[in-house]
Design a protein around this motif. Structure first.
Motif, PDB file in Angstrom:
ATOM      1  N   ARG A  62      45.645   7.153  -2.587  1.00 16.89           N
ATOM      2  CA  ARG A  62      46.157   5.773  -2.486  1.00 16.89           C
ATOM      3  C   ARG A  62      47.080   5.648  -1.271  1.00 16.89           C
ATOM      4  O   ARG A  62      47.051   4.650  -0.553  1.00 16.89           O
ATOM      5  CB  ARG A  62      46.955   5.419  -3.734  1.00 16.89           C
ATOM      6  CG  ARG A  62      46.114   5.174  -4.953  1.00 16.89           C
ATOM      7  CD  ARG A  62      47.005   5.120  -6.164  1.00 16.89           C
ATOM      8  NE  ARG A  62      46.203   5.156  -7.362  1.00 16.89           N
ATOM      9  CZ  ARG A  62      46.212   4.228  -8.304  1.00 16.89           C
ATOM     10  NH1 ARG A  62      47.001   3.204  -8.188  1.00 16.89           N
ATOM     11  NH2 ARG A  62      45.448   4.323  -9.364  1.00 16.89           N
TER      12      ARG A  62
ATOM     13  N   ASP B 145      50.951   0.458  -4.856  1.00 11.34           N
ATOM     14  CA  ASP B 145      50.457  -0.380  -5.950  1.00 11.34           C
ATOM     15  C   ASP B 145      49.264  -1.194  -5.444  1.00 11.34           C
ATOM     16  O   ASP B 145      49.419  -2.308  -4.972  1.00 11.34           O
ATOM     17  CB  ASP B 145      51.592  -1.296  -6.423  1.00 11.34           C
ATOM     18  CG  ASP B 145      51.248  -2.008  -7.708  1.00 11.34           C
ATOM     19  OD1 ASP B 145      50.204  -1.694  -8.299  1.00 11.34           O
ATOM     20  OD2 ASP B 145      52.014  -2.889  -8.125  1.00 11.34           O
ATOM     21  N   LEU B 146      48.091  -0.601  -5.528  1.00 14.85           N
ATOM     22  CA  LEU B 146      46.888  -1.245  -4.985  1.00 14.85           C
ATOM     23  C   LEU B 146      46.039  -1.817  -6.112  1.00 14.85           C
ATOM     24  O   LEU B 146      46.256  -1.502  -7.279  1.00 14.85           O
ATOM     25  CB  LEU B 146      46.077  -0.222  -4.195  1.00 14.85           C
ATOM     26  CG  LEU B 146      46.822   0.458  -3.044  1.00 14.85           C
ATOM     27  CD1 LEU B 146      46.030   1.634  -2.518  1.00 14.85           C
ATOM     28  CD2 LEU B 146      47.078  -0.518  -1.934  1.00 14.85           C
TER      29      LEU B 146
ATOM     30  N   TYR C 178      41.660   6.846  -7.883  1.00 14.79           N
ATOM     31  CA  TYR C 178      42.221   7.654  -6.784  1.00 14.79           C
ATOM     32  C   TYR C 178      43.475   8.403  -7.239  1.00 14.79           C
ATOM     33  O   TYR C 178      44.234   7.919  -8.078  1.00 14.79           O
ATOM     34  CB  TYR C 178      42.619   6.747  -5.609  1.00 14.79           C
ATOM     35  CG  TYR C 178      41.473   6.295  -4.718  1.00 14.79           C
ATOM     36  CD1 TYR C 178      40.159   6.392  -5.130  1.00 14.79           C
ATOM     37  CD2 TYR C 178      41.731   5.756  -3.466  1.00 14.79           C
ATOM     38  CE1 TYR C 178      39.131   5.959  -4.316  1.00 14.79           C
ATOM     39  CE2 TYR C 178      40.708   5.319  -2.642  1.00 14.79           C
ATOM     40  CZ  TYR C 178      39.403   5.422  -3.079  1.00 14.79           C
ATOM     41  OH  TYR C 178      38.394   4.994  -2.282  1.00 14.79           O
TER      42      TYR C 178
ATOM     43  N   ILE D 155      39.736   2.230  -6.622  1.00 12.74           N
ATOM     44  CA  ILE D 155      41.060   2.789  -6.331  1.00 12.74           C
ATOM     45  C   ILE D 155      41.748   3.265  -7.613  1.00 12.74           C
ATOM     46  O   ILE D 155      42.540   4.201  -7.588  1.00 12.74           O
ATOM     47  CB  ILE D 155      41.924   1.722  -5.606  1.00 12.74           C
ATOM     48  CG1 ILE D 155      41.377   1.522  -4.185  1.00 12.74           C
ATOM     49  CG2 ILE D 155      43.387   2.129  -5.541  1.00 12.74           C
ATOM     50  CD1 ILE D 155      42.054   0.434  -3.389  1.00 12.74           C
ATOM     51  N   GLY D 156      41.363   2.635  -8.737  1.00 16.55           N
ATOM     52  CA  GLY D 156      41.922   3.055 -10.021  1.00 16.55           C
ATOM     53  C   GLY D 156      41.711   4.532 -10.297  1.00 16.55           C
ATOM     54  O   GLY D 156      42.467   5.149 -11.044  1.00 16.55           O
TER      55      GLY D 156
END
Lengths: 258, 586
Positions: free
Chosen positions: A141, A87-88, A136, A133-134
């Motif tokens: 991730r 959860d990044l 990825y 990152i959304g």
């Protein structure tokens, strides 16, 4: 030397529900300890207690002779952690996220940047280092999380499902890396459902069920005790999972029912 | 030309960047601004663009006031001794309302990212940072954000309004005093608006279980937005009344913007009985919300953030047995085929459970409720229920509600949900399906039917069944045509398509929508009112008008070509250059 020790760890939710009950084990330097158990067996709760994210109801986590709560910041400086879920922050790029983690770990700027670039390259993320990152994939991730855990060269690694979402090549790299780091003297707690990997990578295994350790020893001994040829079969023999073949047959019959 | 930093400055900048706490504060500010789950449709705009948007209303309002303060108009109004300080009181009230509303709306917009959440816990808690540092860093980021919002919202008006209002001022000092008093009072109003919302958020998070908090969050946000819209509306109606405040009335009798307008006047040294008490209320009120918000923030941090690892994330879902029965009944009467049946459940659940979507349609409906209530209040005794035939205003009430409800739903349909989950529909729905508009239509009908039922009962109670039935039939016909108009060219499964790009026709569409509201909720009820008195002429007129509307819709739909009806998952503008296939091989 003992890198991490769990002494009679117990965690109760809502005062009564015991997620983990009287769990004790030692993780030596240079040891890769496998941590396996069915869903809801208390693995994640234990991992959270070992990282200091959760306070045990009873018992204590000891590192280098001292309880971790006594100097949590110092303990976490030596700890590398890959959580169960990647959860990044979706608005950061992979590189920005690693910079953030490195800066918060007080790593010197120049060496941090060099390390990040090298790691991104080795984990095949160079081409996407400036993408959010959304965008990825799950595997990308996961690789970012792995890099974040390794950046500061920790003495103790707690890896919760580190191979989740990784492709075959990346998974092989990580498996070899875990072995290598173990040889270098790092203490590694490896938490996973993939028992083939646990069997190959870990020197010792703890099997957890309903919050209690029901087996603790080298994989070969567990297999021998259970009289099974693989850790997977030994695991199935040890835990109360029912007859998996029968369950599969039941599912198939429900599928074909009108 | 690219400017490069001098060496000492560069090293200072770099060392600042290397400072963990500074980086944490910067990160917290970033997460507040860019926060969200990353799967929904967060607006992708730069900070500059957002700040420009926030400062625009104040700037335009200041420019618009040139009419009031211009020398020519003073001359025409024979105002020889014009005192800008005194004359600006109602305008200061307007600016206080605007400032408070925009700052509060920003806090409502950023509701989910103002306080550290589970993602922050997952990413930051295991790092070697003292727990209190995250608390302080986020607090500092919030303070920075509040200051930026307060300055930005008032930047345009703080510069332009003193210049416009004091155009004929005797000295520069007069303008400077005007500028400072305006800036201080309005920024304080903005801080009050933002921090009040933050305090409510903190109190709710600290006092409610997480599951309950998530469930009521959308309703609280909608209520706050309605309150802000209501406050904004008072600035148009109350400005004149506020000018007449002279006697010493308790500060509790006035809404907060009046306190800040009074503070502005009091700082200018205007002697008016209630100003000192109101000014004190402004200052103490701001201090109070600051203290409450900080306390609630610290409590919620301790209760929610630090215990994130201990609590399970079980978000509310499940409609219950009653909802299941209702949906099963609808399968028989309203829904046909798998796309409609599956899609209907998906759309209804998204509209109620996704905060973004719920906020959209509830927000639009709330504006409709506000306008309808305002119309009703303004109509006053003329709309007495005892009258033989309802007035045009009363007849227009359900039409206003219908217009905003349908419009809100239509806008919500365009807002994408988590697009990553789209594969469910991409795999499961035939691309050649024509069911998208039918599905959306059924959802809109499902929302409209309760409104029709309530309308029928209420009009029957006050004016008898004959009027109630006729009016409800007209309302149903109008709603049907409105739904058809709104769904012209609709070929998406709601929430599964990317956000529509800005088209050149969008501005025209907005103007048409505003005119449409007037025609829908004012012109038709007026005709209907005549129809109850003179049925032959007006009823024929209404029937003809509805028929023409329907013919236009039918013609437009008939002219649509096949590709314009195909299901889409990505809304894109047509290419600027189209390559023609002149080989005719297809």
């Amino acid at each position: 030397m003992v890198a991490l020790e769990a002494r009679h760890l117990t965690k109760c939710y809502y005062s009564t529900v015991a997620a983990v009950s009287d769990l004790s084990f030692c993780l030596q330097e240079g040891e890769v300890l496998g941590f396996v158990g069915p869903n809801g067996s208390g693995k994640s709760t234990t991992v959270k207690m070992l990282t200091g994210l959760l306070e045990p109801t009873h018992g204590q986590v000891v590192s280098r002779g001292a309880r971790i709560e006594q100097d949590l910041v110092h303990y976490r400086e030596r700890l590398g952690y890959v959580p169960e879920e990647a959860d990044l922050y979706p608005f950061l790029s992979g590189r920005e996220y690693l910079e953030l983690v490195g800066t918060l770990r007080s790593l010197p700027r120049q060496s941090l940047e060099r390390k990040i670039d090298a790691m991104l390259d080795l984990f095949s993320l160079s081409a996407h280092r400036h993408s959010a990152i959304g965008s990825y994939s799950k595997g990308m991730r996961q690789r970012v999380l792995l890099i974040a855990a390794l950046l500061h060269d920790p003495a103790l690694l707690i890896l919760d499902e580190p191979l989740s979402g990784l492709d075959v090549t990346s998974a092989m790299v990580v498996k070899n890396l875990i072995k290598k780091l173990g040889e270098q003297g790092k203490a590694i707690l490896y938490c996973s459902h993939v028992l083939e990997v646990v069997e190959k990578v870990c020197g010792t295994v703890i099997v957890l069920q309903k919050g209690r350790a029901i087996a603790y020893g080298p994989p070969s001994e567990l297999m021998k005790t259970a009289g099974q040829a693989s850790l997977e079969h030994a695991f199935a023999h040890l835990v109360e999972g029912g007859d998996s073949a029968q369950t599969a047959r039941d599912i198939a019959s429900v599928m074909s029912a009108a | 030309m690219i400017l490069t930093l001098e060496e000492p400055q560069r090293s200072r900048w770099e060392s600042l960047n290397e400072n963990g706490f500074y980086r944490l504060v910067r990160h917290c500010a970033d997460r507040v601004f860019y926060g969200g789950d990353g799967t929904s449709c967060d607006v992708e705009m730069g900070i500059g663009a957002v700040l420009a948007i926030f400062s625009t209303p104040g700037t335009f309002a200041a420019v618009a006031l040139a009419v009031k303060y211009g020398t020519v108009f003073h001359f025409l109004r024979n105002e020889a001794h014009f005192n800008a300080y005194v004359a600006s009181f109602p305008d200061e009230y307007f600016f206080a309302v605007l400032s408070m509303t925009i700052a509060g709306a920003v806090a409502v917009w950023k509701w989910d990212s103002l306080l550290p959440d589970r993602r922050d816990h997952a990413n930051l808690a295991h790092l070697p940072i003292l727990g209190g540092r995250i608390l302080v860093a986020n607090l500092l980021a919030l303070v920075i954000l509040v200051v930026i919002v307060a300055v930005d919202v008032n930047a345009g008006s703080a510069i332009l309004f003193p210049l416009i209002a004091c155009w004929t001022a005797p000295t520069i000092g007069y303008i400077v005093v005007f500028f400072f008093t305006h800036a201080v009072a309005m920024m304080l109003a903005a801080v009050f608006g933002f921090v009040a919302v933050l305090a409510i958020l903190g109190i709710l998070m600290a006092s409610l279980p997480y599951r309950v908090f998530r469930k009521c969050s959308v309703y609280v946000r909608t209520t706050l937005l309605i309150l802000f819209v209501a406050l904004l509306m008072t600035s148009f109606s109350e400005g004149g009344k506020i000018e007449t405040i002279h006697s010493a009335v308790a500060w509790t009798n006035f809404p907060p913007p009046v306190w800040f307008a009074a503070l502005c006047q009091w700082l200018r040294g205007i002697d008016n009985a209630p100003f000192p008490a109101l000014s004190l209320a402004a200052v103490l009120g701001t201090v109070a919300v600051l203290v409450i918000a900080t306390g609630a923030y610290a409590l919620s941090y301790r209760r929610c953030f630090l215990r994130s690892a201990e609590t399970m994330v079980i978000l509310p879902a499940g409609g219950g047995a009653v909802a299941a029965h209702v949906l099963r009944a609808l399968d028989g009467v309203l829904l046909r085929g798998p796309v409609q049946r599956g899609g209907f459940r998906f759309v209804i659940k998204t509209l109620f459970r996704s905060e973004t979507h719920a906020l959209t349609w509830i927000g639009f409906t709330a504006v409709g409720v506000m306008i309808a209530s305002n119309d009703l209040l303004l109509a006053g005794s003329k709309t007495a229920a005892s009258s033989h035939v309802p007035s045009a205003v009363v007849l227009g009430l359900p039409l206003i509600l219908t217009y905003f409800l349908m419009f809100g739903l239509r806008v919500a349909f365009e807002i994408p949900g988590p697009l990553r989950a789209n594969w469910t529909f991409r795999l499961g729905v035939d691309p050649g399906t024509r069911e998208c508009a039918a599905l959306a239509r059924r959802v809109m009908i499902a929302f409209e039917v309760p409104l029709l039922a309530v309308s029928l009962v209420l009009y029957a109670h006050f004016w008898g069944w004959e009027i109630a039935i006729v009016h409800t039939l007209l309302l149903a016909a109008m709603a049907g045509l409105l739904i058809e108009t709104l769904l012209l060219g609709f070929r998406k499964i709601p929430f599964t398509c990317t956000a529509p790009p800005f088209k050149q026709t969008t501005s025209v569409a907005v103007i048409l929508d505003v005119l449409g509201l007037f025609g829908f909720s004012a012109a038709v009820p007026a005709l209907e009112r005549h129809a109850f008195v003179d049925p032959l002429r007006s009823a024929t007129g209404i029937a003809l008008m509805l028929l023409m509307w329907w013919v236009c819709l039918y013609g437009t739909r008939k002219n649509q070509i096949e590709p314009e009806r195909r299901l889409i998952f990505e809304d894109a503008l047509p290419p600027v250059l189209e390559v023609l296939d002149l080989t005719f091989r297809k």
